[in-house]
Write a protein that holds these residues in place. Structure first.
Motif, PDB file in Angstrom:
ATOM      1  N   PRO A   1       1.035  -1.140   0.034  1.00 58.22           N
ATOM      2  CA  PRO A   1      -0.044  -0.036  -0.028  1.00 58.22           C
ATOM      3  C   PRO A   1       0.995   1.291   0.086  1.00 58.22           C
ATOM      4  N   VAL A   2       0.310   2.296  -0.523  1.00 57.05           N
ATOM      5  CA  VAL A   2       1.093   3.692  -0.957  1.00 57.05           C
ATOM      6  C   VAL A   2       1.251   4.090   0.818  1.00 57.05           C
ATOM      7  N   ARG A   3       2.644   4.622   1.104  1.00 54.18           N
ATOM      8  CA  ARG A   3       2.902   5.034   2.465  1.00 54.18           C
ATOM      9  C   ARG A   3       3.344   6.452   2.216  1.00 54.18           C
ATOM     10  N   TYR A   4       3.386   6.968   1.193  1.00 51.24           N
ATOM     11  CA  TYR A   4       4.093   8.482   1.129  1.00 51.24           C
ATOM     12  C   TYR A   4       3.084   9.504   1.236  1.00 51.24           C
ATOM     13  N   GLN A   5       3.374  10.523   2.300  1.00 49.91           N
ATOM     14  CA  GLN A   5       2.444  11.554   2.604  1.00 49.91           C
ATOM     15  C   GLN A   5       2.242  12.565   1.379  1.00 49.91           C
TER      16      GLN A   5
ATOM     17  N   GLU B   1      -2.355   9.249  10.184  1.00 51.42           N
ATOM     18  CA  GLU B   1      -3.920   9.804   9.877  1.00 51.42           C
ATOM     19  C   GLU B   1      -4.567   8.789   9.059  1.00 51.42           C
ATOM     20  N   ILE B   2      -4.000   8.087   8.094  1.00 52.74           N
ATOM     21  CA  ILE B   2      -4.697   7.046   7.179  1.00 52.74           C
ATOM     22  C   ILE B   2      -5.387   5.967   8.234  1.00 52.74           C
ATOM     23  N   ALA B   3      -4.613   5.438   8.920  1.00 50.07           N
ATOM     24  CA  ALA B   3      -4.869   4.226  10.079  1.00 50.07           C
ATOM     25  C   ALA B   3      -6.052   4.717  10.973  1.00 50.07           C
TER      26      ALA B   3
ATOM     27  N   GLU C   1     -14.109   1.333   9.755  1.00 53.64           N
ATOM     28  CA  GLU C   1     -14.389   0.098  10.225  1.00 53.64           C
ATOM     29  C   GLU C   1     -15.715   0.306  11.485  1.00 53.64           C
ATOM     30  N   GLU C   2     -15.369   1.164  12.296  1.00 53.39           N
ATOM     31  CA  GLU C   2     -16.495   1.272  13.336  1.00 53.39           C
ATOM     32  C   GLU C   2     -17.832   1.527  12.693  1.00 53.39           C
ATOM     33  N   VAL C   3     -17.835   2.317  11.597  1.00 47.92           N
ATOM     34  CA  VAL C   3     -19.170   2.649  11.070  1.00 47.92           C
ATOM     35  C   VAL C   3     -19.667   1.278  10.271  1.00 47.92           C
ATOM     36  N   LEU C   4     -18.926   0.665   9.652  1.00 48.96           N
ATOM     37  CA  LEU C   4     -19.053  -0.546   8.864  1.00 48.96           C
ATOM     38  C   LEU C   4     -19.646  -1.695   9.751  1.00 48.96           C
ATOM     39  N   ALA C   5     -19.084  -1.708  10.918  1.00 44.72           N
ATOM     40  CA  ALA C   5     -19.235  -2.900  11.690  1.00 44.72           C
ATOM     41  C   ALA C   5     -20.949  -2.973  12.193  1.00 44.72           C
ATOM     42  N   SER C   6     -21.440  -1.872  12.112  1.00 41.00           N
ATOM     43  CA  SER C   6     -22.833  -1.938  12.394  1.00 41.00           C
ATOM     44  C   SER C   6     -23.778  -2.261  11.165  1.00 41.00           C
ATOM     45  N   ARG C   7     -23.031  -2.274   9.980  1.00 41.23           N
ATOM     46  CA  ARG C   7     -24.028  -2.633   8.706  1.00 41.23           C
ATOM     47  C   ARG C   7     -23.673  -3.831   8.385  1.00 41.23           C
ATOM     48  N   ARG C   8     -24.793  -4.281   7.486  1.00 37.77           N
ATOM     49  CA  ARG C   8     -24.965  -5.683   7.043  1.00 37.77           C
ATOM     50  C   ARG C   8     -23.785  -5.356   5.783  1.00 37.77           C
ATOM     51  N   THR C   9     -23.005  -6.583   5.695  1.00 39.25           N
ATOM     52  CA  THR C   9     -22.058  -6.672   4.477  1.00 39.25           C
ATOM     53  C   THR C   9     -21.980  -7.640   3.673  1.00 39.25           C
ATOM     54  N   GLY C  10     -21.661  -7.695   2.362  1.00 37.07           N
ATOM     55  CA  GLY C  10     -21.852  -8.726   1.326  1.00 37.07           C
ATOM     56  C   GLY C  10     -20.723  -9.658   1.566  1.00 37.07           C
TER      57      GLY C  10
ATOM     58  N   PRO D   1     -14.507  -8.149   0.274  1.00 34.34           N
ATOM     59  CA  PRO D   1     -14.000  -7.374  -0.744  1.00 34.34           C
ATOM     60  C   PRO D   1     -12.554  -7.680  -1.333  1.00 34.34           C
ATOM     61  N   LEU D   2     -12.467  -7.357  -2.608  1.00 33.85           N
ATOM     62  CA  LEU D   2     -11.315  -7.797  -3.147  1.00 33.85           C
ATOM     63  C   LEU D   2      -9.892  -6.909  -2.643  1.00 33.85           C
ATOM     64  N   MET D   3      -9.981  -6.050  -2.129  1.00 33.40           N
ATOM     65  CA  MET D   3      -8.927  -5.112  -1.244  1.00 33.40           C
ATOM     66  C   MET D   3      -9.363  -4.875   0.159  1.00 33.40           C
ATOM     67  N   SER D   4      -8.177  -4.955   0.866  1.00 36.22           N
ATOM     68  CA  SER D   4      -8.644  -4.672   2.244  1.00 36.22           C
ATOM     69  C   SER D   4      -8.828  -3.196   2.337  1.00 36.22           C
ATOM     70  N   LEU D   5      -9.379  -2.702   3.657  1.00 39.76           N
ATOM     71  CA  LEU D   5     -10.296  -1.431   3.726  1.00 39.76           C
ATOM     72  C   LEU D   5      -9.119  -0.544   3.633  1.00 39.76           C
ATOM     73  N   ALA D   6      -7.928  -0.595   4.173  1.00 35.93           N
ATOM     74  CA  ALA D   6      -6.582   0.125   4.124  1.00 35.93           C
ATOM     75  C   ALA D   6      -6.242   0.683   2.660  1.00 35.93           C
ATOM     76  N   GLU D   7      -6.302  -0.505   2.044  1.00 32.76           N
ATOM     77  CA  GLU D   7      -6.035  -0.336   0.481  1.00 32.76           C
ATOM     78  C   GLU D   7      -7.116   0.793  -0.205  1.00 32.76           C
ATOM     79  N   GLN D   8      -8.422   0.308  -0.028  1.00 28.70           N
ATOM     80  CA  GLN D   8      -9.475   1.232  -0.548  1.00 28.70           C
ATOM     81  C   GLN D   8      -9.125   2.625   0.083  1.00 28.70           C
TER      82      GLN D   8
END
Length: 265
Positions: A10-14, A23-25, A32-41, A44-51
């Motif tokens: 993943p890109v790490r250059y400010q 800040e990205i983390a 992740e906290e917002v998505l934890a309370s929502r239904r997911t399918g 995903p192909l990519m991790s949330l950090a990559e997205q």
């Protein structure tokens, strides 16, 4: 057969994505906290950090989605889905970093200037064409303090690029609030309560005193121009929005909140 290269880190250059690794983390954790309370399918192909990094790259560098797809070794439709999924989530998790305009105006001199967000020439939007800049765009108003710190962006209320700054400051709703404080602007805001440089009279010259005052005002105004330059380091506001024009006001607001977040508001 052609060997498929390993997926890049993943890109790490400010300087590339605009934010530090920490800040990205933090943004990833909030989403992740917002998505934890929502239904997911399906996973995903990519991790949330990559997205998150991908969306930051799109906003910071305004690269075509096909180019970003190549960088992350995914398809362009995947990039598009990530973009449309994360944009409202960014708006949600960064909303508390946007200061209230009334609060930032208190007890400080404010510098105001307008800038345009180019949109490319589009059919049926002649009101966005600026004769001054010779291109279509939306006008946004920027407020900063004397140190060049961004205070406010008139999003989500941009006005057509054909609007003069004097009219734009009124249409965006800032003028009544600015009337209650001390603010400085360029000659385009004459007719407001702003402190502005004196225009050269027709068939006459400015006095030495007027020239000195104008020079002082111009020197102070350079701070808001720096704030605009930093905001437009998010190149999607500087080099032209490729998406739907109706989406641009939301993009302006999200980029402004990212900049407030970067500045520590």
């Amino acid at each position: 057969t052609t060997k498929i290269p390993k997926k890049q880190e993943p890109v790490r250059y400010q300087s590339t994505v605009g934010l530090s690794t920490d800040e990205i983390a933090e943004i990833v954790g909030r989403i992740e906290e917002v998505l934890a309370s929502r239904r997911t399918g399906r996973p995903p192909l990519m991790s949330l950090a990559e997205q998150v990094e991908m969306l930051l790259l799109l906003l910071r560098r305004n690269l075509p989605q096909t180019v970003v797809a190549d960088l992350y070794q995914v398809s362009q439709p995947t990039v598009s889905r990530v973009y449309r999924r994360l944009v409202p989530l960014f708006d949600e998790v960064l909303c508390l970093h946007e200061p209230f305009f009334v609060d930032v105006l208190a007890n400080r001199e404010t510098l105001v200037d307008g800038t345009d967000v180019p949109t490319g020439n589009r059919a049926g939007t002649k009101e966005n064409y600026s004769g001054k800049r010779h291109r279509q765009g939306l006008n946004i108003q920027i407020a900063a303090d004397l140190d060049g710190t961004l205070l406010a962006v008139s999003a989500p209320a941009p006005v057509p690029g054909a609007r003069h700054d004097r009219r734009a400051i009124s249409e965006c709703g800032w003028e009544p609030l600015l009337d209650t404080t001390v603010w400085t602007a360029d000659p385009g805001y004459q007719g407001t309560t702003a402190t502005t440089p004196t225009k050269k009279p027709k068939n006459d010259e400015l006095t030495d005193y007027q020239k000195t005052v104008n020079k002082t005002i111009s020197g102070r105004r350079s701070a808001v121009e720096r704030a605009i330059a930093h905001l437009k380091n998010w190149k999607i506001l500087a080099t032209g929005h490729r998406g739907r024009l109706t989406e641009l006001p939301n993009i302006i607001r999200i980029v402004a909140r990212l900049e407030f977040y970067r500045l520590g508001w």
